[in-house]
Scaffold this active site. Structure first.
Site, mmCIF file in Angstrom:
data_model
loop_
_atom_site.group_PDB
_atom_site.id
_atom_site.type_symbol
_atom_site.label_atom_id
_atom_site.label_comp_id
_atom_site.label_asym_id
_atom_site.label_seq_id
_atom_site.Cartn_x
_atom_site.Cartn_y
_atom_site.Cartn_z
ATOM 1 N N LYS A 1 0.826 -1.185 0.000
ATOM 2 C CA LYS A 1 0.000 0.000 0.000
ATOM 3 C C LYS A 1 0.863 1.238 0.000
ATOM 4 O O LYS A 1 1.880 1.300 0.688
ATOM 5 C CB LYS A 1 -0.890 0.003 1.248
ATOM 6 C CG LYS A 1 -2.055 0.940 1.123
ATOM 7 C CD LYS A 1 -2.755 1.137 2.456
ATOM 8 C CE LYS A 1 -3.561 2.419 2.427
ATOM 9 N NZ LYS A 1 -3.762 2.979 3.741
ATOM 10 N N ALA B 1 -1.029 7.687 2.539
ATOM 11 C CA ALA B 1 -0.714 9.103 2.531
ATOM 12 C C ALA B 1 0.565 9.339 3.308
ATOM 13 O O ALA B 1 1.409 10.134 2.937
ATOM 14 C CB ALA B 1 -1.853 9.872 3.171
ATOM 15 N N GLU B 2 0.693 8.593 4.400
ATOM 16 C CA GLU B 2 1.735 8.915 5.340
ATOM 17 C C GLU B 2 2.945 8.013 5.190
ATOM 18 O O GLU B 2 4.070 8.414 5.452
ATOM 19 C CB GLU B 2 1.141 8.739 6.745
ATOM 20 C CG GLU B 2 1.753 9.571 7.776
ATOM 21 C CD GLU B 2 1.808 8.823 9.080
ATOM 22 O OE1 GLU B 2 2.544 9.275 9.940
ATOM 23 O OE2 GLU B 2 1.136 7.779 9.216
ATOM 24 N N ALA B 3 2.691 6.790 4.786
ATOM 25 C CA ALA B 3 3.772 5.815 4.741
ATOM 26 C C ALA B 3 3.558 4.830 3.599
ATOM 27 O O ALA B 3 2.467 4.695 3.076
ATOM 28 C CB ALA B 3 3.826 5.062 6.060
ATOM 29 N N LYS C 1 8.598 -13.504 6.276
ATOM 30 C CA LYS C 1 7.765 -12.503 5.605
ATOM 31 C C LYS C 1 7.399 -11.400 6.589
ATOM 32 O O LYS C 1 6.807 -11.696 7.636
ATOM 33 C CB LYS C 1 6.482 -13.156 5.075
ATOM 34 C CG LYS C 1 6.549 -13.513 3.614
ATOM 35 C CD LYS C 1 5.170 -13.822 3.092
ATOM 36 C CE LYS C 1 5.229 -14.275 1.645
ATOM 37 N NZ LYS C 1 3.896 -14.612 1.133
ATOM 38 N N ASP D 1 -7.374 7.040 13.988
ATOM 39 C CA ASP D 1 -7.700 6.889 12.563
ATOM 40 C C ASP D 1 -8.481 5.593 12.361
ATOM 41 O O ASP D 1 -8.091 4.728 11.580
ATOM 42 C CB ASP D 1 -6.414 6.902 11.727
ATOM 43 C CG ASP D 1 -6.683 7.059 10.244
ATOM 44 O OD1 ASP D 1 -7.828 7.384 9.882
ATOM 45 O OD2 ASP D 1 -5.772 6.842 9.435
#
Lengths: 339, 222
Positions: free
Chosen positions: B11, B14-16, B27, B127
């Site tokens: 992914k 926005a932040e990371a 993994k 969040d």
């Protein structure tokens, strides 16, 4: 039928805050007139009643100028749209009264338009954006929104005051002057260009929402302490507040996976904010659009165009439902013109 | 940082950026808080560093509260990254609409209990969205992304936390957001107790009225 709809003339009246604006749009989305007259307070911020008085005073002049600019007669008009909210009560009521009177006199349909939605729709029309994440930042609004299943949804907003309000109050306290056609924000932006050092200010992002009131108090305290150069404070205020709205916009972009950013509202004029958002867009492979200033600030054309979109989808506002709505959220309205 | 092979980007938030990687044959997920060019470098470093340190601390606190979060393997404040356990599963955001009504209800009640455990332990997630909840292959629910989490027990903060959840549901799962939220509140009140749950619910309504353009406020003031 399609052709005749495209040939409609809609006159839009905008009077949510300090600007009294009138615009005319054709059904095909051609803006053929857009005239505005802004109320400038002698001191302090907008006084709602004074602003409304100003609107009533300049209304007929602005209306005739609009018709001259469009090159049509009042009898050529097919629709009257007005901003029904959100905004300041006395200002909204002045615009609504004028709109009702004209519609009744010409015996044509009246359409109440949501001011925030109008900002997005005119922005899309002027920049050719199709399905953007919109950052709408002005003196009265700070909203990050995007379309999802039938409505514009709010993905983030201010929990207290608007970004433009925060910048304006700081500028005013710092002694910057609101000169004709040069808004306070522009004066702040100019000073910020000479800033070099970042002064630490609270950075308040809560999930997707932002808050500016504590940040403003902190900035005003620093201003009164006179420990820092004003240029550095302006610079720091911009850097911090813009970073906040940018973070939330980026988050909405990542969450919705949309491929366009639309920047609108009065603060959209700020070059630094534009640049920051363009970097975000680039990073996400999205297209960045800034709405041209005359359509980013409050204007009548956006109301006219959005009124047309509504009318084409069978929406009209009967007189008895045309009272103004001071706190009308954009996510409360179904948007039938987007599939 | 040796023995680290990036397999796939999971992914780009926005932040990371979240990358699935191979680390010493295991993994793992690497969460790197990338430099944000749009931000002032000083401000950028401050925000990233704070969140990189803060997040694992709060995830650890959450575990103590009985909420499943990925295991932390490494925190690197020079490169602003966290290496943690990879959760095999799916984001609740993608599952909700696929589920039957009953299963959706169960899941939402479960979400509510998790939030309540967190709140009872004095943690605010900051969040709460359906993107940050992952259901693993063994039907265990994980809460991720503590980047905005805080240690607060105030009613106000709890209200804001759930208000964000409600708003998130409305904007991404509007078809059944009301039911989902009610179920979440049901699960919430089962764990935290009815008295507090009622207070929090009242707070949420108050926060909604406080919003800038709320019709309820107009009605109330009349």
């Amino acid at each position: 039928m399609i052709n005749s709809l495209n040939e409609l003339y809609c006159l839009g009246i905008e009077s949510t805050a300090d600007d009294f604006g009138v615009g005319i749009s054709t059904g095909g989305g051609k803006i053929i007139a857009n005239v505005s007259n802004g109320y400038i307070p002698e001191e302090g911020g907008i006084h709602p009643r004074e602003a409304a008085r100003h609107h009533a005073k300049v209304a007929s002049e602005v209306l005739s100028k609009t018709l001259v600019q469009a090159g049509i007669k009042s009898s050529d008009l097919d629709l009257i749209a007005f901003s029904q909210g959100p905004g300041l009560g006395p200002c909204l009521r002045t615009g609504a009264t004028i709109a009702r009177a004209i519609a009744a006199y010409l015996n044509i349909p009246l359409i109440g338009v949501n001011h925030s939605i109008a900002h997005i729709e005119i922005g899309k029309l002027e920049t050719n954006a199709k399905d953007p994440v919109t950052l709408y930042v002005s003196g009265g609004n700070t909203i990050i929104s995007a379309f999802n299943s039938g409505r514009y949804r709010v993905f983030g907003e201010t929990l207290d005051i608007a970004l433009g309000n925060c910048l304006d109050v700081f500028s005013r306290e710092a002694g910057l002057k609101h000169e004709r056609r040069i808004p306070l924000g522009a004066a702040l932006e100019k000073l910020a260009l000479e800033g070099k050092n970042l002064v630490s200010l609270p950075y308040v992002v809560k999930g997707m929402d932002v808050s500016f009131s504590g940040l403003l108090t902190a900035a005003l305290n620093l201003l009164n302490q006179k420990r820092y150069r004003l240029q550095d404070l302006c610079y720091s205020l911009q850097e911090t507040t813009f970073a906040m709205v940018c973070e939330v916009t980026e988050r909405a972009l990542a969450h919705t996976e949309k491929k366009e950013i639309l920047l609108t509202g009065g603060v959209a004029a700020n070059k630094r904010l534009q640049y920051m958002l363009s970097l975000i867009a680039k990073d996400h492979g999205a297209r960045f659009n800034t709405v041209p200033l005359k359509f980013a600030t409050d204007n009548g054309a956006m109301i006219a165009w959005t009124g047309l979109l509504a009318y084409k989808n069978g929406i009209v506002t009967p007189n008895e439902k045309s009272m103004v709505k001071l706190k009308w959220r954009l996510d409360r309205i179904d948007i039938p013109w987007i599939n | 940082m040796d023995k680290l092979v990036i397999l796939k980007q999971l992914k780009k938030g926005a932040e990371a950026t979240i990358n699935l990687s191979n680390w010493y044959g295991k993994k793992v997920v690497i969460k790197s808080r990338n430099l944000k060019k749009y931000r002032h470098p000083q401000l950028d470093e401050k925000i990233r560093k704070f969140r990189t340190i803060h997040e694992p601390q709060l995830m650890h606190e959450a575990k103590k509260a009985g909420v499943s979060t990925p295991i932390i393997f490494l925190v690197d404040t020079k490169n602003m990254l966290i290496i943690m356990e990879f959760i095999h599963g799916e984001q609740v955001k993608h599952i909700l609409k696929k589920l039957s009504k009953d299963k959706r209800q169960n899941l939402c009640v479960k979400i509510g209990t998790i939030v309540a455990k967190l709140h009872s332990h004095g943690i605010i997630h900051g969040d709460l969205t359906t993107s940050n909840l992952i259901l693993n292959d063994h039907h265990k629910l994980f809460l991720v992304d503590f980047g905005l989490a805080e240690k607060i027990s105030e009613l106000e903060a709890r209200g804001v936390d759930l208000h964000l959840m409600k708003r998130g549901l409305e904007s991404t799962h509007n078809q059944f957001s009301k039911d989902c939220f009610n179920d979440i509140m049901y699960g919430y009140s089962k764990v935290i107790g009815e008295t507090i749950a009622k207070k929090v619910l009242k707070k949420i309504q108050e926060i909604e009225r406080r919003g800038r353009y709320i019709e309820e406020r107009k009605i109330k003031s009349k």
